[in-house]
Enzyme design. Structure first.
Site, PDB file in Angstrom:
ATOM      1  N   TYR A  95       0.829  -1.206   0.000  1.00  0.00           N
ATOM      2  CA  TYR A  95       0.000   0.000   0.000  1.00  0.00           C
ATOM      3  C   TYR A  95       0.870   1.266   0.000  1.00  0.00           C
ATOM      4  O   TYR A  95       0.355   2.371   0.056  1.00  0.00           O
ATOM      5  CB  TYR A  95      -0.933   0.030   1.216  1.00  0.00           C
ATOM      6  N   TYR A 472     -11.545  -0.391  -1.199  1.00  0.00           N
ATOM      7  CA  TYR A 472     -11.720   0.267   0.102  1.00  0.00           C
ATOM      8  C   TYR A 472     -10.423   0.914   0.568  1.00  0.00           C
ATOM      9  O   TYR A 472     -10.407   1.653   1.562  1.00  0.00           O
ATOM     10  CB  TYR A 472     -12.232  -0.739   1.145  1.00  0.00           C
ATOM     11  N   ARG A 473      -9.349   0.687  -0.173  1.00  0.00           N
ATOM     12  CA  ARG A 473      -8.015   1.098   0.279  1.00  0.00           C
ATOM     13  C   ARG A 473      -7.092   0.876  -0.908  1.00  0.00           C
ATOM     14  O   ARG A 473      -7.308  -0.042  -1.702  1.00  0.00           O
ATOM     15  CB  ARG A 473      -7.626   0.158   1.410  1.00  0.00           C
TER      16      ARG A 473
END
Lengths: 516, 121
Positions: A95, A472-473
């Site tokens: 991420y 969502y991310r």
């Protein structure tokens, strides 16, 4: 130590302005806590996504050890208009890791703020600083004989509850939706004020970690996946250790069985028979945790279907592998186990596996560890499936309906295969949703494959978006594109809040696509 | 040490580790019965030992990462791996593992003997 770095500079900040800010930061924190050399910054620059390193190169990293120092850092950053990118442990692999969203930002590393301020074994709560890791908290509970369980993500040992919760990450226990199990936070605002949310603003309150909502607008949510403040304390709820715990696996043979599995699981989840954030892992995810792809396939490109069939047969894995657990008294577990068995039988297929069948064999073992909040890094095996250190999590939300998960699976496969990449996927089971998690794995040392992965990820976002599916991310390379999927009004409101709370835009510009 | 020589050392160590590879199959022998979970007795008291056991060995003793024990890896190369990461390996900041602890961990890994199970592979 010589400073070998030509500082990466934030947009619009001159070298002189940046140096002046560093000088003030050295005075505030001590020179040893302002890191600028190549050697010191190297760990903050390592990313796994397809973006070039240079795009996310920090200008410096600073280490704060107290709320007062965080206030001081933000004051200096406001004065010199130099942005900071706060991290807790920086272990958000796939991420963006510890690297800032845009080039030149100063990493505000809170790892040294690592106090376990309080664990209440009666109310089963904890109040933590950002640098606390799951391993540290697990050690603390064990050493003090406190019978509480954590809920942690797969990189458990080295990641931390504050960062994971603030990024709305998930774990695998009944407390797996981490933000739902968060209660109260302390936030240093850009203007230096310290906000305590929920009941935390009430003088002499003892319910800060007991009651989430407080009074008036509920604010905690705006400090997650955002850049409106620097969270310096976070309350979480911990799960009482149950008298009985029964992890199990259900294997299904065919890829198309995902429809059946989801229809079977949803009532069990909604009725709290299976209370945890169960997972449905496909054969490649299951295999990647324990073997490299090269054991069965030396080629490049997408792993052929016949190879996957061979892996299923020889490694004893299903096309889909459900991992779930039962918790409670032995009597409760026995009742619920009979319900689960009947539900599986009713599908007319599916093979139930328990620890009596597997003992300590992987991957059952690490799944059982995760579903009770124990520390394991076994799932890092995913990163050697193809090798090369490239990973981006594509995480669209799906309804918990079989037809929807099947449609998402087929779309993801089609796009990944178009780029010669693998569909390494799992669904994490929520009440009414599924987090569909695809690890887009690629060889980052191969520029061609990295470029393909980048193009692939762009297409995954856009094609899913066209069908009403959004993640969502997302990693820091794709935050703008993702923010667009949520619509102009949402982006405008996000920006309005940013301008109100951080008018100079000095906290993590670009996080979730939010700029001042 | 100059940056050039550091990276040369890293390259040599990379080749050495690539030759070691990771274990091709991390699944343990099929066992029947109960799972075993770690308790407080597994928590080392010493800081370097804790990093070694709870971080390094969590990958390098489970087949996830390459074998590092009993390979005579130079301490300087180990420290470079830790600070830079290598391909899929995460990089660790000074805030996570301070230099003094890393020195000790690197010594421990460098001087380690291959465990019996590793030698049998």
């Amino acid at each position: 130590m010589t400073d070998e770095t030509q500082h990466a500079l934030p947009q619009g900040v001159s070298p002189a302005q940046f140096e002046a800010a560093l000088g003030q930061l050295r005075a505030l924190l001590g020179p040893e806590n302002v890191l600028t050399s190549d050697e010191q910054l190297a760990p903050y620059t390592k990313v796994m996504m397809s973006d070039p390193d240079e795009k996310h190169m920090p200008g410096a990293a600073v280490l704060a050890t107290s709320v007062e120092q965080v206030q001081g850092v933000l004051k200096i950053c406001n004065q010199f208009k130099t942005p900071v990118w706060p991290i807790s442990t920086g272990r958000n692999f796939g991420y963006g890791s510890a690297a800032p969203g845009t080039r030149g930002q100063i990493v505000l590393d809170l790892k040294h703020m690592n106090k376990i301020i309080e664990v209440d074994p009666v109310l089963c709560t904890a109040l933590l600083e950002p640098g606390v890791t799951y391993q540290q908290l697990w050690n603390y509970l064990k050493e003090n004989d406190i019978p509480l369980w954590l809920s942690c993500p797969a990189p458990s040992a080295i990641a931390g509850p504050v960062g994971n919760t603030l990024d709305r990450g998930v774990g695998y226990t009944p407390y797996g939706e981490h933000f739902m199990m968060q209660c109260g936070m302390e936030v240093v605002l850009a203007n230096g004020e310290v906000l305590r949310t929920g009941m935390g603003g009430v003088e002499k309150s003892n319910t800060w970690q007991a009651f989430k909502w407080g009074y008036g607008p509920y604010l905690d949510g705006i400090f997650t996946q955002s850049n409106y403040g620097v969270v310096t304390k976070l309350g979480i709820w911990l799960m009482p250790q149950p008298p009985a715990y029964k992890p199990f696996c259900i294997q299904y043979e065919d890829e198309g069985d995902i429809d059946t599995i989801v229809e079977m699981l949803r009532p069990l989840k909604l009725n709290n028979i299976v209370p945890n954030a169960a997972v449905i892992a496909n054969v490649m995810w299951e295999a990647a945790a324990v073997i490299p792809r090269s054991k069965y396939y030396d080629g490049t490109g997408t792993t052929p279907k016949e190879v996957l069939e061979e892996i299923k047969q020889k490694e004893g894995m299903g096309a889909w592998n459900v991992y779930a657990a039962l918790y409670g008294t032995p009597e409760q577990v026995e009742v619920n186990w009979n319900i689960v068995k009947k539900a599986v039988e009713a599908t007319g297929k599916g093979k139930l596996i328990t620890e009596e069948d597997t003992g300590d064999r992987e991957p059952f073992r690490y799944r059982a560890q995760l579903m009770k909040g124990d520390m394991t890094l076994q799932e890092f095996g995913l990163y050697r499936w193809r090798g090369g250190g490239g990973s981006m999590w594509f995480a669209p939300v799906s309804q918990a309906k079989g037809s929807e998960t099947k449609a998402q699976m087929e779309l993801a496969q089609e796009i990944l295969n178009e780029y010669g990449l693998d569909y390494v996927a799992e669904f994490i089971v929520g009440m009414r949703d599924m987090h569909h998690i695809v690890d887009v794995l690629f060889d980052r040392s191969d520029p061609g494959e990295t470029a393909r992965a980048h193009e692939c990820f762009t297409k995954l976002l856009s094609e899913f978006g066209k069908r009403g599916y959004a993640v969502y991310r997302v990693n820091t390379g794709f935050m703008e594109q993702t923010a667009d999927l949520y619509g102009k009004v949402k982006r405008d409101v996000d920006q309005t809040l940013k301008r109100a709370l951080d008018p100079n835009g000095i906290i993590a510009p670009g996080k979730s696509g939010i700029f001042v | 040490m100059s940056r050039k020589s550091k990276y040369s050392l890293l390259a040599v160590a990379l080749v050495a580790l690539a030759a070691c590879g990771s274990t091709s199959d991390t699944t343990q022998a099929p066992g029947k019965g109960k799972l075993t979970y770690l308790g407080k007795e597994s928590i080392p008291k010493d800081k370097a030992e804790m990093v070694f056991q709870q971080t390094c060995m969590a990958c390098h003793a489970t087949g996830v990462g390459p074998v590092i024990l009993g390979r005579d890896l130079p301490p300087e190369a180990i420290k470079l791996f830790v600070r830079h990461g290598n391909r899929a390996m995460p990089a660790f900041t000074e805030a996570m593992i301070d230099n003094e602890t890393l020195d000790r961990v690197a010594e421990m890994v460098s001087k380690s003997k291959a465990p019996a199970t590793q030698a049998a592979q």
